[in-house]
Design a protein around this motif. Structure first.
Motif, PDB file in Angstrom:
ATOM      1  N   ALA A 184      21.493  -5.668   9.647  1.00  0.00           N
ATOM      2  CA  ALA A 184      20.089  -5.748   9.254  1.00  0.00           C
ATOM      3  C   ALA A 184      19.576  -4.451   8.633  1.00  0.00           C
ATOM      4  N   VAL A 185      20.417  -3.428   8.536  1.00  0.00           N
ATOM      5  CA  VAL A 185      19.986  -2.134   7.989  1.00  0.00           C
ATOM      6  C   VAL A 185      20.044  -2.196   6.465  1.00  0.00           C
ATOM      7  N   PRO A 186      18.917  -2.044   5.775  1.00  0.00           N
ATOM      8  CA  PRO A 186      18.929  -2.195   4.311  1.00  0.00           C
ATOM      9  C   PRO A 186      19.727  -1.079   3.626  1.00  0.00           C
ATOM     10  N   GLY A 187      20.648  -1.483   2.762  1.00  0.00           N
ATOM     11  CA  GLY A 187      21.456  -0.545   2.003  1.00  0.00           C
ATOM     12  C   GLY A 187      22.828  -0.275   2.569  1.00  0.00           C
ATOM     13  N   VAL A 188      23.146  -0.818   3.753  1.00  0.00           N
ATOM     14  CA  VAL A 188      24.417  -0.483   4.388  1.00  0.00           C
ATOM     15  C   VAL A 188      25.597  -1.050   3.595  1.00  0.00           C
ATOM     16  N   SER A 189      26.604  -0.193   3.396  1.00  0.00           N
ATOM     17  CA  SER A 189      27.856  -0.628   2.780  1.00  0.00           C
ATOM     18  C   SER A 189      29.064  -0.162   3.592  1.00  0.00           C
ATOM     19  N   HIS A 190      28.889   0.892   4.423  1.00  0.00           N
ATOM     20  CA  HIS A 190      29.964   1.459   5.220  1.00  0.00           C
ATOM     21  C   HIS A 190      29.501   1.609   6.667  1.00  0.00           C
ATOM     22  N   VAL A 191      30.442   1.567   7.580  1.00  0.00           N
ATOM     23  CA  VAL A 191      30.155   1.768   9.003  1.00  0.00           C
ATOM     24  C   VAL A 191      31.157   2.783   9.546  1.00  0.00           C
ATOM     25  N   LEU A 192      30.659   3.761  10.288  1.00  0.00           N
ATOM     26  CA  LEU A 192      31.484   4.785  10.942  1.00  0.00           C
ATOM     27  C   LEU A 192      31.316   4.621  12.442  1.00  0.00           C
ATOM     28  N   ILE A 193      32.421   4.412  13.157  1.00  0.00           N
ATOM     29  CA  ILE A 193      32.370   4.019  14.566  1.00  0.00           C
ATOM     30  C   ILE A 193      33.019   5.068  15.456  1.00  0.00           C
ATOM     31  N   HIS A 194      32.365   5.394  16.573  1.00  0.00           N
ATOM     32  CA  HIS A 194      33.018   6.089  17.692  1.00  0.00           C
ATOM     33  C   HIS A 194      32.573   5.400  18.971  1.00  0.00           C
ATOM     34  N   ILE A 195      33.538   4.876  19.720  1.00  0.00           N
ATOM     35  CA  ILE A 195      33.223   4.128  20.941  1.00  0.00           C
ATOM     36  C   ILE A 195      34.448   4.125  21.852  1.00  0.00           C
TER      37      ILE A 195
END
Length: 374
Positions: A231-242
């Motif tokens: 739902a975040v406008p403009g998102v194309s990439h995701v960076l994950i730490h979990i």
């Protein structure tokens, strides 16, 4: 030039009524609350987002205001200065038609005339906020103000930027959110990495204490995908730490008894499901190895079983079988060379679990910018 709304600041939120609370929320009654945020990117106008997602009753906003370099304006909502956000709801303000720039700090003031009850909140805001009695929205200096160390109402911002502007969402736990970095300096590793990017930027959707597989502090990561990424406008990439809290919190909660930890196979299955879900939405997904935490001061958090699972998951992430588009080796960036399960002394915030500003910088500098070609 065609423009569109792009997220320039985000704040992931948690429920104040969770059964296990690492952090305490609070309420406000007939008070003005001021909180600050820093824009990761700029545009020709800005609008503010608010959240009453976990409120038990409607949230009455008696007035709102935004200040920053070149901005000193009331906030309106469908043309009115007062509004009520329903329980479970979010709200977006009308645009403030003033240009804003990357790195610009905005202060958002809210007058809350009623009793809010415990509020939707975040543990690690950009900086400390302030609460003062009565309606002081237009006051330059708040009278009889008290410091508020937590963030409230999920305050975020969108900017009107050129169409085609692309951003990354940093998604995960306290290492994403920036716990133990200096408040007000925007020194989480995603923020420091974002300042290295030649174009686009990164917004932060980290939740301290968050887990991949289990609701505990915030909804687990797989449950947050739609709201906090897609739902975040403009998102194309995701960076994950979990993964840290999946391995450490069960023992910390059960201490002095041992906790029941997930297996490496369970975490690998969860990370694979997460990557598949994000790929299905057309996003580029960058994973990261789970940071070191040997010797942390939190009772029961560090266990031999947890360390073994961490090593197994990290080996998988650094191999050829993971589903991610790239891997940021967070662990290697900050590990003690003599004891890789432990944070290097100069990068340790002091609790053995989180990095300081210098450690966050080391992670940001370890990232290959080709992973985030925005």
């Amino acid at each position: 030039m065609t423009t569109t709304w792009i997220a320039a600041h985000r704040t992931a939120v948690i429920d104040p009524d969770e059964d296990f609370a690492l952090f305490q929320s609070r309420g406000f009654t007939d008070q003005t609350v001021r909180q600050t945020l820093r824009l990761a990117g700029g545009g020709e106008a800005v609008r503010i987002t608010l959240s009453n997602r976990y409120g038990k009753k409607p949230l009455e906003i008696g007035g709102a205001h935004v200040r920053g370099d070149g901005i000193d304006a009331p906030l309106t909502f469908d043309g009115t200065g007062t509004v009520t956000i329903p329980a479970g709801g979010d709200l977006v303000s009308d645009p403030v038609e003033e240009p804003v720039a990357a790195g610009q700090v905005l202060t958002v003031g809210l007058y809350l005339p009623g009793d809010t009850g415990l509020t939707t909140f975040s543990a690690v805001p950009y900086d400390s906020g302030w609460a003062a009695p009565g309606d002081q929205l237009t006051a330059r200096t708040l009278r009889d103000a008290e410091e508020v160390p937590t963030g409230h109402f999920g305050i975020g911002a969108d900017v009107r930027a050129p169409e085609g502007t692309r951003i990354a969402v940093a998604f995960g736990d306290s290492w994403i959110e920036g716990a133990a970095t200096t408040p007000g300096l925007d020194n989480s590793f995603p923020s420091q990495l974002g300042r290295r990017l030649p174009r686009g930027w990164i917004v932060n959707q980290g939740v301290s204490g968050n887990r991949l597989l289990t609701d505990e502090i915030g909804e687990h990561l797989l449950a947050r995908v739609d709201r906090d990424v897609l739902a975040v406008p403009g998102v194309s990439h995701v960076l994950i730490h979990i993964g840290l809290n999946d391995l450490g919190l069960p023992g910390h909660i059960a201490f002095p008894e041992p906790g029941e930890l997930p297996t490496a196979d369970a975490l690998i299955a969860g990370l694979t499901a997460l990557a598949d879900r994000l790929h299905a939405a057309g996003l580029t997904v960058v994973g990261s190895t789970i940071g070191p935490y040997r010797g942390t001061v939190y009772d029961g958090y560090d266990s031999e079983a947890g360390q073994a699972v961490r090593r197994a998951v990290n080996a998988w992430l650094l191999g050829e079988e993971h589903p991610f588009d790239g891997i940021l080796d967070v662990a290697a960036a900050v590990a003690d060379p003599a004891e890789p399960d432990r944070i290097r002394e100069e990068f340790d915030s002091g609790d053995g679990l989180h990095v300081n500003d210098v450690g966050a910088k080391a992670i940001a500098e370890a990232a290959e910018l080709s992973l985030l070609r925005l």
